[in-house]
Design a protein around this motif. Sequence first.
Motif, PDB file in Angstrom:
ATOM      1  N   ARG A  82       1.340  54.629  78.241  1.00  0.00           N
ATOM      2  CA  ARG A  82       2.668  55.178  78.509  1.00  0.00           C
ATOM      3  C   ARG A  82       2.915  55.158  80.023  1.00  0.00           C
ATOM      4  O   ARG A  82       1.996  55.327  80.813  1.00  0.00           O
ATOM      5  CB  ARG A  82       2.789  56.617  78.001  1.00  0.00           C
ATOM      6  CG  ARG A  82       2.586  56.746  76.491  1.00  0.00           C
ATOM      7  CD  ARG A  82       3.719  56.130  75.701  1.00  0.00           C
ATOM      8  NE  ARG A  82       3.500  56.289  74.262  1.00  0.00           N
ATOM      9  CZ  ARG A  82       2.912  55.390  73.474  1.00  0.00           C
ATOM     10  NH1 ARG A  82       2.473  54.252  74.000  1.00  0.00           N
ATOM     11  NH2 ARG A  82       2.760  55.613  72.196  1.00  0.00           N
ATOM     12  N   LEU A  87      17.742  63.451  76.168  1.00  0.00           N
ATOM     13  CA  LEU A  87      16.565  62.616  76.001  1.00  0.00           C
ATOM     14  C   LEU A  87      16.780  61.575  74.907  1.00  0.00           C
ATOM     15  O   LEU A  87      17.338  61.875  73.850  1.00  0.00           O
ATOM     16  CB  LEU A  87      15.358  63.497  75.649  1.00  0.00           C
ATOM     17  CG  LEU A  87      13.977  62.871  75.800  1.00  0.00           C
ATOM     18  CD1 LEU A  87      13.658  62.622  77.277  1.00  0.00           C
ATOM     19  CD2 LEU A  87      12.918  63.796  75.178  1.00  0.00           C
ATOM     20  N   THR A  95      14.427  59.064  72.702  1.00  0.00           N
ATOM     21  CA  THR A  95      13.050  58.746  72.360  1.00  0.00           C
ATOM     22  C   THR A  95      12.966  57.403  71.644  1.00  0.00           C
ATOM     23  O   THR A  95      13.952  56.910  71.077  1.00  0.00           O
ATOM     24  CB  THR A  95      12.437  59.820  71.457  1.00  0.00           C
ATOM     25  OG1 THR A  95      13.094  59.803  70.181  1.00  0.00           O
ATOM     26  CG2 THR A  95      12.578  61.204  72.095  1.00  0.00           C
ATOM     27  N   TYR A  96      11.784  56.853  71.658  1.00  0.00           N
ATOM     28  CA  TYR A  96      11.539  55.590  70.962  1.00  0.00           C
ATOM     29  C   TYR A  96      11.827  55.737  69.470  1.00  0.00           C
ATOM     30  O   TYR A  96      12.437  54.854  68.858  1.00  0.00           O
ATOM     31  CB  TYR A  96      10.089  55.159  71.188  1.00  0.00           C
ATOM     32  CG  TYR A  96       9.697  53.911  70.433  1.00  0.00           C
ATOM     33  CD1 TYR A  96      10.248  52.677  70.776  1.00  0.00           C
ATOM     34  CD2 TYR A  96       8.775  53.963  69.390  1.00  0.00           C
ATOM     35  CE1 TYR A  96       9.894  51.527  70.086  1.00  0.00           C
ATOM     36  CE2 TYR A  96       8.410  52.822  68.704  1.00  0.00           C
ATOM     37  CZ  TYR A  96       8.969  51.597  69.061  1.00  0.00           C
ATOM     38  OH  TYR A  96       8.618  50.458  68.380  1.00  0.00           O
ATOM     39  N   GLU A  97      11.403  56.852  68.898  1.00  0.00           N
ATOM     40  CA  GLU A  97      11.589  57.048  67.465  1.00  0.00           C
ATOM     41  C   GLU A  97      13.072  57.062  67.093  1.00  0.00           C
ATOM     42  O   GLU A  97      13.472  56.497  66.062  1.00  0.00           O
ATOM     43  CB  GLU A  97      10.921  58.353  67.032  1.00  0.00           C
ATOM     44  CG  GLU A  97       9.408  58.338  67.081  1.00  0.00           C
ATOM     45  CD  GLU A  97       8.835  58.470  68.491  1.00  0.00           C
ATOM     46  OE1 GLU A  97       7.646  58.147  68.689  1.00  0.00           O
ATOM     47  OE2 GLU A  97       9.606  58.884  69.403  1.00  0.00           O
ATOM     48  N   THR A  98      13.892  57.694  67.939  1.00  0.00           N
ATOM     49  CA  THR A  98      15.336  57.724  67.687  1.00  0.00           C
ATOM     50  C   THR A  98      15.923  56.323  67.709  1.00  0.00           C
ATOM     51  O   THR A  98      16.709  55.938  66.829  1.00  0.00           O
ATOM     52  CB  THR A  98      16.038  58.599  68.737  1.00  0.00           C
ATOM     53  OG1 THR A  98      15.565  59.938  68.623  1.00  0.00           O
ATOM     54  CG2 THR A  98      17.546  58.576  68.551  1.00  0.00           C
ATOM     55  N   ASP A 132      10.005  57.553  77.386  1.00  0.00           N
ATOM     56  CA  ASP A 132      11.283  58.112  76.962  1.00  0.00           C
ATOM     57  C   ASP A 132      12.332  57.805  78.023  1.00  0.00           C
ATOM     58  O   ASP A 132      12.014  57.540  79.192  1.00  0.00           O
ATOM     59  CB  ASP A 132      11.180  59.623  76.782  1.00  0.00           C
ATOM     60  CG  ASP A 132      10.381  60.010  75.540  1.00  0.00           C
ATOM     61  OD1 ASP A 132      10.239  59.165  74.637  1.00  0.00           O
ATOM     62  OD2 ASP A 132       9.902  61.164  75.481  1.00  0.00           O
TER      63      ASP A 132
END
Length: 249
Positions: free
Chosen positions: A247, A142, A144-147, A197
Amino acid sequence: MNRIISVVTPVYDGGAKYLRETYESVRDERAHLPEGWEVQWLVQEDGTTGRPLAVIPEEPWISTGMSSKGGAGATRTLALSRAKGELIRALDADDMLLPGGLARDIAAMEAHPELGWCISAGLDLLPDGATVMGPYDPPEGLLTYETLLTAYDDDHFPVISTHLTARTQLLLAAGAWPSIPAWEAIAAVMCCAALSDGWMISTPGGIYRKHPGQTTSQSTYAEAADLDQLQTIVRAQAEALRATGWRWP
């Protein structure tokens, strides 16, 4: 009726040196697609000379187009006007797909219907013919946006943004590729990630050719816009989309 993945390639007059090899890689991928799938290749000239398109044979699965010069972002986005695919895969005119790359993109999207996009690792092709993996490739799994946002802020963007495969409706909802003078491919990934994601495919899906003639190696590319301005606007657009709370799907 077959399902379609549309591959989008922008090209400009003087930038078609490797386009024939790009064509051959897309052509060869047709044999690797899952049953019931086909590829559409959208090649769009950033300009109206027609010269870079002349190296491509006329085949029913290829759609070419031209438009007044507007940069790579506008060129990629205009090509979407002819897209028939439910998936869109980016591919630069000096890069190549690796065998099975599109099939792995399709498999990832079918295995994760809740996700709106995926991206594959790549091999950097150096001028001496050697290939190396990207320095920041994340592991399979996965994304993610935060990553991505953390890596973006640290100036270590971990993926090859021109290897993006996105569901067509998500890409359109995210604004496709913005008309900024550089970083438009990174912007598209960030905006897709702001709404959904994604999935990282660790097996390389393409070859990223590094050569003196590539657009990103030119001094004019670095001077196209103030880097602080680019970093600010790409982040701001992604953050604004994220803040809407919407989303995909």
